[in-house]
Design an enzyme around this catalytic site. Structure first.
Site, PDB file in Angstrom:
ATOM      1  CB  CYS A   1       0.870 -27.527  25.411  1.00 36.44           C
ATOM      2  SG  CYS A   1       1.054 -25.696  24.853  1.00 36.44           S
TER       3      CYS A   1
ATOM      4  CB  CYS B   1       2.121 -28.597  20.740  1.00 34.98           C
ATOM      5  SG  CYS B   1       2.757 -27.544  21.869  1.00 34.98           S
TER       6      CYS B   1
ATOM      7  CD  GLU C   1      -2.721 -25.645  24.036  1.00 34.70           C
ATOM      8  OE1 GLU C   1      -2.374 -24.738  23.639  1.00 34.70           O
ATOM      9  OE2 GLU C   1      -2.980 -26.779  23.373  1.00 34.70           O
TER      10      GLU C   1
ATOM     11  CB  ILE D   1       0.276 -14.443  22.529  1.00 31.90           C
ATOM     12  CG1 ILE D   1      -0.880 -14.262  23.093  1.00 31.90           C
ATOM     13  CG2 ILE D   1       1.344 -13.134  22.180  1.00 31.90           C
ATOM     14  CD1 ILE D   1      -0.309 -13.677  24.646  1.00 31.90           C
ATOM     15  CD  GLU D   2       0.757 -17.047  15.350  1.00 29.70           C
ATOM     16  OE1 GLU D   2       0.964 -16.235  14.365  1.00 29.70           O
ATOM     17  OE2 GLU D   2       0.284 -18.223  15.189  1.00 29.70           O
TER      18      GLU D   2
HETATM   19  N1  THU Z   1      -0.895 -23.571  18.989  1.00 35.05           N
HETATM   20  C1  THU Z   1      -1.519 -23.379  20.212  1.00 35.05           C
HETATM   21  O1  THU Z   1      -1.861 -22.302  20.764  1.00 35.05           O
HETATM   22  N2  THU Z   1      -1.775 -24.554  20.949  1.00 35.05           N
HETATM   23  C2  THU Z   1      -1.272 -25.918  20.364  1.00 35.05           C
HETATM   24  O2  THU Z   1      -1.228 -26.781  21.286  1.00 35.05           O
HETATM   25  C3  THU Z   1      -0.839 -25.915  18.871  1.00 35.05           C
HETATM   26  C4  THU Z   1      -0.576 -24.607  18.398  1.00 35.05           C
HETATM   27  C5  THU Z   1      -0.713 -22.211  18.396  1.00 35.05           C
HETATM   28  C6  THU Z   1       0.597 -21.917  18.309  1.00 35.05           C
HETATM   29  C7  THU Z   1       0.753 -20.986  16.913  1.00 35.05           C
HETATM   30  O3  THU Z   1       0.281 -19.542  17.380  1.00 35.05           O
HETATM   31  C8  THU Z   1      -0.304 -21.517  16.130  1.00 35.05           C
HETATM   32  O4  THU Z   1      -1.167 -22.232  17.060  1.00 35.05           O
HETATM   33  C9  THU Z   1       0.020 -22.481  15.017  1.00 35.05           C
HETATM   34  O5  THU Z   1       1.109 -23.217  15.333  1.00 35.05           O
END
Ligand code: THU
Length: 133
Positions: free
Chosen positions: A96, A93, A57, A45-46
């Site tokens: 997470c 990432c 995650e 969710i951005e």
């Molecule tokens: N993102 C994730 O949802 N999980 C990760 O482990 C890496 C990145 C999302 C965050 C952002 O909305 C998009 O991927 C680009 O970075």
């Protein structure tokens, strides 16, 4: 690949459809298996100012923890261009991984899917020498 991994990847792919990613156009889905057999899903969710953005995650973990779950077995993570098929791995990432570390031991399984096949890693492998209090 085992049936549980296949089931989690399928749930993560379904969860990915709920991604809100108007800035990166990178859609991620996650499916978290609790020790009691229940599954919690999440999608990224951005937010326009970026830093409040939450990864798939962590959405899955926080939903589960809020429901009282504390023991977890595995998580499947899938990610790729919004509206596109998955065709590469999307490893979690660092933030997470640290959240996983809060609730899971080193045997916790992280299932990644490249669109054709899955591979299973452990948290101990992906976050060695982890910080903890
Ligand atoms: N993102 C994730 O949802 N999980 C990760 O482990 C890496 C990145 C999302 C965050 C952002 O909305 C998009 O991927 C680009 O970075």
């Amino acid at each position: 690949m085992n049936n549980t991994a296949d089931k989690l990847v399928k749930a993560a792919l379904e969860a990915r459809a709920a991604s809100y990613c108007p800035y990166s156009h990178f859609a991620v889905g996650a499916a978290l298996l609790c020790a009691d057999g229940t599954i919690y899903s999440g999608a990224n969710i951005e937010v326009s100012s970026h830093s409040p953005t939450v990864c798939a995650e962590r959405v899955a973990f926080f939903r589960a923890v809020h429901e009282g779950k504390r023991k977890f077995t595995a998580i499947a993570v899938v990610g790729g261009g919004e509206g596109q098929e998955i065709d590469f791995l999307c490893p979690p990432c660092g933030v997470c991984r640290q959240v996983m570390s809060e609730f899971c031991n080193e045997d916790f399984e992280i299932i990644l899917f490249d669109g054709k096949k899955s591979e299973i890693h452990t948290l101990g492998e992906l976050l060695p020498l982890r910080f903890g209090l």
